[in-house]
Design an enzyme around this catalytic site. Structure first.
Site, PDB file in Angstrom:
ATOM      1  N   TYR A 135      52.183  11.052  23.619  1.00  0.00           N
ATOM      2  CA  TYR A 135      51.700  10.008  22.720  1.00  0.00           C
ATOM      3  C   TYR A 135      52.873   9.115  22.355  1.00  0.00           C
ATOM      4  CZ  TYR A 135      49.651   8.330  18.264  1.00  0.00           C
ATOM      5  OH  TYR A 135      49.160   7.588  17.222  1.00  0.00           O
ATOM      6  N   GLY A 143      58.592   2.863  13.091  1.00  0.00           N
ATOM      7  CA  GLY A 143      58.210   4.275  12.951  1.00  0.00           C
ATOM      8  C   GLY A 143      57.084   4.355  11.936  1.00  0.00           C
ATOM      9  N   GLU A 382      54.653  12.521  12.340  1.00  0.00           N
ATOM     10  CA  GLU A 382      53.228  12.342  11.975  1.00  0.00           C
ATOM     11  C   GLU A 382      53.071  11.675  10.617  1.00  0.00           C
ATOM     12  OE1 GLU A 382      51.737  13.287  15.266  1.00  0.00           O
ATOM     13  OE2 GLU A 382      50.211  13.657  13.761  1.00  0.00           O
TER      14      GLU A 382
END
Ligand SMILES: Cc1cc2nc3c(=O)[nH]c(=O)nc-3n(C[C@H](O)[C@H](O)[C@H](O)COP(=O)(O)OP(=O)(O)OC[C@H]3O[C@@H](n4cnc5c(N)ncnc54)[C@H](O)[C@@H]3O)c2cc1C
Length: 403
Positions: A135, A143, A382
């Site tokens: 991914y 970011g 994440e």
């Protein structure tokens, strides 16, 4: 308002089976994989086959299931239960398991039937070479600010030409394909985003630096370079019509709603490992036990670590349960990630403190030292802790009644 969630007998049985495997097979090899910066392929192959026979989606790195599969695989709840258990043994292993990995959710959520068949099809044959998906969203200048990606894409006949750099991509160098996010025009922000599946070996697509990380060293993290890389139009995820709206960006976000609870569960696995280690240390340290006031203070401290981990676990299970029920869970997914990361980081820091100077002697307490290195990133990738808190506060401001 009904507040309920439950875990099935099947999911609990799966957790017990994985717990035994993790204790006997994974934990004993964890330090060796950390030192070797990787897990041997033979182990990964055997483990992936075992996972299939046990039906656990986390162990196959399935990340989000098709409807109808949940009973068999345990669904998102089964995935996060398995993720905590495996991370207790070795968190790096989870990131290197063969399968579509983080590339799975956007293909599953936004791909056409033909694309799903083509890109997931390569993972069906477990006897051939091991295969990974990846991914690619993060860039050197984007970011947390996902809307700010600069990797460009330009339509050219039956192809799209992509140029740019992606960084910190898990399994990026070994992946058979990577979902790459690019923009037709940075000025359009999210509306300009497009997602492509870029296959390994496509001319103009190469691997840059492999990172030397502080923790999770068994997992590969790579830089990917796209130089006028011509990607077939058939690899634009979901086809052209999908991008008449902000769908490209939504593709990236949908991924997070599924994966944030999984990342939280992994953090909790490491946190629980450190917590149990410290508890064992205190239990077996007679000198400490004889010193009653100090012992009482430490016992109280362990109780606080334990209840924070437990509260975060409940939140994580519920976020995954909501995903399995098809309920919107963006807020709960962010809450679980923010809380799980923080509770686990505190557990790893305080586990060392509880052991005193002894806890800092890496030679004698190598696992404590490894968990301390491994855990920090769980509050960064994440979506960082700060970003989770922004997502949560936005939801609270717009939807107070949700509580
Ligand atoms: C081991 C590892 C694996 C990874 N795997 C992948 C992967 O497979 N694919 C992928 O695409 N990416 C991956 N990443 C990248 C990861 O998702 C990013 O590092 C993360 O999103 C943070 O971005 P950044 O590093 O650019 O930090 P920045 O966005 O530059 O943030 C720096 C600091 O500023 C804070 N900050 C930023 N914006 C705000 C704001 N608005 N308000 C308050 N504070 C703010 C952040 O919280 C952080 O503390 C990985 C990273 C690591 C370390």
């Amino acid at each position: 308002m009904t507040i309920e969630f439950s875990v099935s007998k099947r999911q609990l049985e799966m957790r017990e089976a994985i717990r035994g495997l993790t204790k006997n097979v994974i934990r004993p090899q964890s330090l060796a994989w950390d030192r070797a910066h990787g897990v041997p392929e033979d182990f990964l192959r055997n483990f992936a086959q075992l996972a299939t026979s046990m039906g656990s989606s986390a162990m196959r790195s399935g990340l989000g299931e098709e409807k109808g599969q949940q009973e068999k695989t345990g669904g998102n709840v089964g995935t996060i239960m398995a993720s905590e258990e495996i991370a207790w043994g070795d968190a790096g292993l989870l990131l290197c398991l063969p399968g579509p990995g983080l590339g799975g959710p956007p293909v599953r959520g936004s791909g056409t039937d033909e694309q799903k068949e083509r890109f997931f099809g390569i993972f069906k044959d477990m006897s051939g070479p091991l295969r990974w998906g990846a991914y690619g969203l993060t860039e050197p200048g984007a970011g947390s600010d996902v809307a700010g990606i600069r990797t460009s894409c330009r339509k050219d006949g039956d192809y799209w030409a992509l140029s740019g750099r992606k960084c910190y991509i898990t399994n990026g160098a070994r992946a058979s394909w990577t979902v790459i996010f690019a923009t037709i025009d940075p000025a359009l922000g999210r509306a300009g985003h497009r997602a492509f599946v870029v296959e390994k070996g496509t001319p103009g697509f190469s691997v840059g630096r492999i990172e030397e990380k502080m923790g999770l060293r068994a997992s590969e993290t790579a830089e990917l370079v796209l130089e006028d890389c011509r990607v077939p139009a058939a690899n634009l995820l979901g086809g052209e019509e999908k991008y008449q709206t902000k769908e490209g960006f939504m593709t990236a976000m949908k991924t997070f709603d599924n994966t944030r609870p999984i990342v939280a569960a992994m953090a909790l696995g490491i946190g629980r490992a450190a917590f149990e280690y410290a508890t064992d240390f205190v239990r077996s340290n007679y000198a400490l036990q004889r010193h009653t006031p100090r012992y009482a203070a430490i016992a109280e401290r362990l109780a606080r670590i334990g209840r924070n981990l437990h509260a975060a676990r409940m939140m994580t299970w519920r976020a995954a349960f909501m995903a399995d029920q098809g309920m919107p869970n963006a807020k709960e997914a962010s809450m679980s990630k923010a809380m799980g990361g923080q509770a686990a980081i505190r557990a790893c820091i305080e586990a060392i403190e509880v052991c005193g100077a002894e806890g800092t002697i890496a030679k004698d307490h190598q696992l404590l030292e490894k968990w301390f290195r491994d855990i920090k990133v769980y509050d960064i990738f994440e979506g960082t802790g700060q970003i989770q808190r922004i997502v949560i506060s936005k939801r609270i401001m717009t939807d107070l009644r949700a509580f």
